[in-house]
Design an enzyme around this catalytic site. Structure first.
Site, short mmCIF file in Angstrom:
data_model
loop_
_atom_site.label_atom_id
_atom_site.label_comp_id
_atom_site.label_asym_id
_atom_site.label_seq_id
_atom_site.Cartn_x
_atom_site.Cartn_y
_atom_site.Cartn_z
N LYS A 59 0.68 2.28 15.38
CA LYS A 59 0.42 3.53 14.66
C LYS A 59 0.68 4.74 15.56
O LYS A 59 1.25 5.75 15.12
CB LYS A 59 -1.02 3.55 14.14
CG LYS A 59 -1.28 2.61 12.98
CD LYS A 59 -2.73 2.71 12.50
CE LYS A 59 -3.03 1.73 11.38
NZ LYS A 59 -2.37 2.06 10.11
N MET A 104 0.83 -1.20 0.00
CA MET A 104 0.00 0.00 0.00
C MET A 104 0.87 1.26 0.00
O MET A 104 0.67 2.18 -0.81
CB MET A 104 -0.92 0.00 1.22
CG MET A 104 -1.99 1.07 1.18
SD MET A 104 -3.19 0.86 -0.16
CE MET A 104 -4.17 -0.49 0.48
N GLU A 136 -1.83 -2.51 10.92
CA GLU A 136 -3.13 -2.11 11.47
C GLU A 136 -3.23 -2.44 12.96
O GLU A 136 -3.97 -3.34 13.37
CB GLU A 136 -4.26 -2.80 10.69
CG GLU A 136 -4.53 -2.23 9.33
CD GLU A 136 -5.31 -0.92 9.40
OE1 GLU A 136 -6.53 -0.93 9.51
OE2 GLU A 136 -4.66 0.14 9.34
N HIS A 143 -8.05 6.75 3.05
CA HIS A 143 -8.10 5.31 2.81
C HIS A 143 -7.98 5.01 1.32
O HIS A 143 -8.89 5.33 0.54
CB HIS A 143 -9.42 4.77 3.38
CG HIS A 143 -9.66 3.32 3.11
ND1 HIS A 143 -10.93 2.78 3.01
CD2 HIS A 143 -8.81 2.29 2.91
CE1 HIS A 143 -10.84 1.49 2.76
NE2 HIS A 143 -9.57 1.16 2.69
N ASP A 189 10.49 3.21 6.30
CA ASP A 189 10.13 1.93 6.90
C ASP A 189 11.12 1.63 8.02
O ASP A 189 12.19 2.25 8.10
CB ASP A 189 10.10 0.80 5.87
CG ASP A 189 9.07 -0.27 6.24
OD1 ASP A 189 9.23 -0.90 7.31
OD2 ASP A 189 8.10 -0.47 5.49
#
Length: 725
Positions: free
Chosen positions: A415, A333, A410, A458, A352
């Site tokens: 997060k 994504m 997720e 999203h 990352d």
């Protein structure tokens, strides 16, 4: 004339320069029709005019099709009711007659095409005796009307087969496929391709050199359609015999326009052109008279364009284009978002936790760009685009970014940790967007000091191909964040919808019901093949079990577990929950593990897992396919209605666009809200009551739906209280 400048040069050649005022692209409306009618009269009647050239005065291109607002006005009578097909025919045939007058005016008419020439624009061009196109690689020509529920209705379905043959013309019209200039020249759709910017001069020179070339090929005695036509022509018969079942398979008999197009081409190809265009208008009027066409036009064109032009953008906010994007997470994504951002000219810092992952993300960008080589992408442009992407593990490298998109694992805690570290570098004044697909934005925003600058954004996978972006507003999200997110979506040329915070938001929540209802039926012993066929026949891209495999059974199970944890006793369990848990325990996680509801043999074609019959035995009595389709459809409809009642959705436009472009909801309906309006809210409530009695409260109509049914309100024509709110 307000839309056409009419000039005559010293050689007696009239130049008709089309420039429709107030429009970014030339379109066909009542003023243009009147002006072209007057221009044709002058060309035909004035002895000093030897011929004419039609060109555009706009840099945006030659011409698009019909002004759809004008078209919509033709589909409504003074009383607000839909006119009959006969009334629509009378209104629509005016354009066909006009183009026929142009090609029989007795003098040569050439068309100079620079830029886009689609729909009615190409139909106008085909009514000219010579078509000259500039060779810009950005220029596109074609008849894409099928994509919005129509088919070519200005002579296109009759002239295109007469230029390139029935088989090739059908292929392009049924797919709404566009031509580039070289392809159009090769297929004889245009007569000549010239260097960009020289089409007008070339067209004038042709008219001057060919003063008697004023007859179309199909008006010459003995003309035959390339490849042949008619019931005694084997190639024509074979083409039509193959086209019908292929079209039925593709459309599942849900779409009116493709079958009408086949009928118009079949009948028109064996008739003289004057009768053929009447045949076309007859079928076109029949299609236009059905609500399906207006629903599809509204959602797939009018509302989509409005969304892309900023319909939901706060009007008082200054433009806020993104120049440097901090992309957190270099998975599929994140790398996809980095790709489209770099293509849009942004500098991208691809972050990352591990440099190898970050480098792998950039490799994905390179792979995607390489697929476009020779399709508008040059090696030089690819290198330039790739150089904008910087893979890193260093938070300090994010400095200077004016927009952040987070696409890490997720998990709320993970997060939150990343969010806080980014704020230390960029400060809380920077707009922060989270690409979560299910986690509540209001909860995630607590990790950012200025919550008004936190927003959900999203994306759908694969990012490079999926057109929709769902913008989610947390409880504190402010107008600056909304404007920034929508401006970013505009930069990457995608379609946005704006929704309010909720678990699963709008698209994930409603899409999930399609998969869940399919699994519920498996639990009841309904044949999985029947379920899958029902989904496809409904007009969904694939069956619910197949798409469940694509998004991962494991992910679906995790979402259920997270919802149970979040909602506690308020969570309403479904039998589908248990089935997904069983599949995960068996290691059948979906396509990613090569086994889920389907088996995915290496080098072979996927097929439903035979073990399903043992795990979930088939019931003795099987429903018919219409029952399956109804359950799959109405389970989605009621969830969409709940989102509207709860305020997750603020407009039916966002609901229809989000459904079609987000999870592939049956396009022939125009979207769930258009469909409910069309069949009638009272009918929707009655069906839901029946399904709720048979299958449970998940189908129960909302209070708002019952009130709408009682008042006669619809989603697009709400009761006064909702409209004023």
């Amino acid at each position: 004339m307000s839309t056409i400048a009419f000039d005559i040069d010293g050689d007696g050649i009239a130049t008709l320069t089309i420039d429709v005022p107030g429009q970014s692209m030339n379109v066909i409306g009542p003023d243009f029709i009147a002006d072209l009618d007057a221009a044709i009269t002058r060309i035909a009647s004035e002895d000093g005019i030897r011929g004419a050239v039609i060109a555009s005065g706009k840099d945006s291109g030659f011409m698009a099709g019909m002004d759809l607002k004008y078209f919509g006005s033709m589909l409504a009578s003074a009383e607000g009711e839909r006119p009959s097909p006969a009334d629509i025919f009378d209104k629509l045939f005016v354009l066909n007659q006009l183009f026929r007058r142009l090609e029989t005016c007795g003098k040569p008419v050439a068309c100079a095409i620079e830029g886009a020439c689609v729909g009615g624009g190409l139909e106008l061009a085909m009514a000219c005796h010579r078509r000259v196109v500039g060779d810009s690689p950005k220029t596109q020509l074609g008849l894409p009307e099928i994509l919005i529920g129509l088919f070519p209705g200005g002579g296109g379905s009759q002239r295109l087969p007469r230029l390139m043959g029935v088989q090739a013309a059908l292929m392009y019209m049924l797919q709404g496929k566009l031509f580039r200039p070289a392809e159009a020249a090769m297929l004889k759709v245009v007569d000549e391709m010239v260097p960009q910017g020289t089409a007008l001069d070339t067209a004038k020179a042709w008219v001057k050199a060919n003063p008697t070339a004023s007859v179309q090929p199909w008006d010459v005695k003995g003309f035959k359609i390339p490849g042949g036509a008619g019931g005694f022509n084997p190639a024509f018969v074979q083409t039509m015999a193959a086209a019908v079942p292929m079209t039925v398979k593709q459309t599942q008999r849900n779409m009116n326009a493709p079958i009408a197009l086949l009928s118009a081409v079949y009948e028109g190809a064996i008739l003289p052109i004057d009768q053929a265009i009447r045949i076309e208008s007859k079928y076109f009027a029949k299609v236009a008279a059905d609500p399906q066409a207006s629903n599809m036009i509204r959602s797939l064109f009018v509302n989509k364009q409005a969304a892309e032009r900023g319909a939901r953008r706060p009007k008082d906010q200054p433009k806020a284009p993104t120049r440097k994007l901090a992309m957190l997470g270099a998975g599929m994504m994140g790398a996809g978002i980095a790709t489209v951002a770099a293509q849009a000219g942004m500098e991208v810092v691809l972050f990352d936790r591990d440099q190898a992952y970050a480098e792998k993300g950039k490799a994905h960008v390179e792979e995607q760009l390489s697929k476009r080589l020779g399709k508008g992408m040059t090696p030089e442009k690819m290198a330039e685009t790739l150089a904008r992407v910087t893979p890193t593990t260093d938070y300090a490298a994010l400095a200077g970014a004016d927009f952040v998109i987070e696409a890490v694992f997720e998990d709320v805690a993970i997060k939150a940790e990343v969010t806080k570290k980014v704020e230390e570098v960029l400060g809380a004044d920077t707009i922060f967007g989270s690409n979560t697909s299910t986690l509540p934005i209001t909860k995630l925003a607590k990790a950012w000091t200025r919550q008004e600058n936190f927003i959900g954004i999203h994306f759908f996978s694969p990012v490079e191909k999926m057109p929709l972006v769902e913008i989610i507003l947390g409880r504190e999200t402010g107008p600056a964040a909304i404007a920034k997110a929508l401006d970013f979506v505009a930069q990457i040329k995608k379609t946005p919808i704006v929704v309010n915070d909720s678990r699963g938001f709008y698209t994930s929540r409603c899409f999930g019901t399609y998969v869940q209802e399919g699994v519920e039926m498996v639990a009841e012993g309904v044949n999985p093949a029947l379920i899958e066929n029902g989904g496809r026949q409904l007009g969904m891209p694939v069956g619910p079990l197949a798409v469940g495999d694509e998004v991962s059974i494991e992910l679906g199970n995790k979402i259920v577990l997270a919802a149970k944890k979040e909602l506690g006793d308020a969570y309403v369990p479904q039998r589908s929950d248990e089935l997904m848990a069983q599949m995960v325990e068996l290691g059948r996680l979906g396509r990613k593990s090569a086994k889920g509801w389907y088996d995915y043999p290496e080098g072979g074609k996927k097929h439903l897992w035979p073990g399903l019959a043992e795990l979930f035995p088939l019931a003795a009595d099987q429903p018919d396919v219409e029952t399956v389709k109804e359950r799959l459809l109405y389970r989605q409809l009621i969830e969409c209605a709940r989102c509207f009642e709860e305020g997750v959705l603020e407009t039916p436009e966002d609901g229809d666009i989000g459904a079609i472009f987000g999870w592939g909801f049956a396009p022939w309906t125009g979207g769930p809200f258009s469909h409910m309006d069309t069949v009638g809210i009272a009918h929707v409530v009655a069906v839901l009551d029946r399904l709720a009695a048979a299958h449970g409260e998940r189908f129960a109509p909302t209070k708002q739906l019952r009130e709408m049914a009682a008042s006669g309100a619809t989603f697009y024509r709400p009761a006064p209280s909702r409209a004023a709110a």
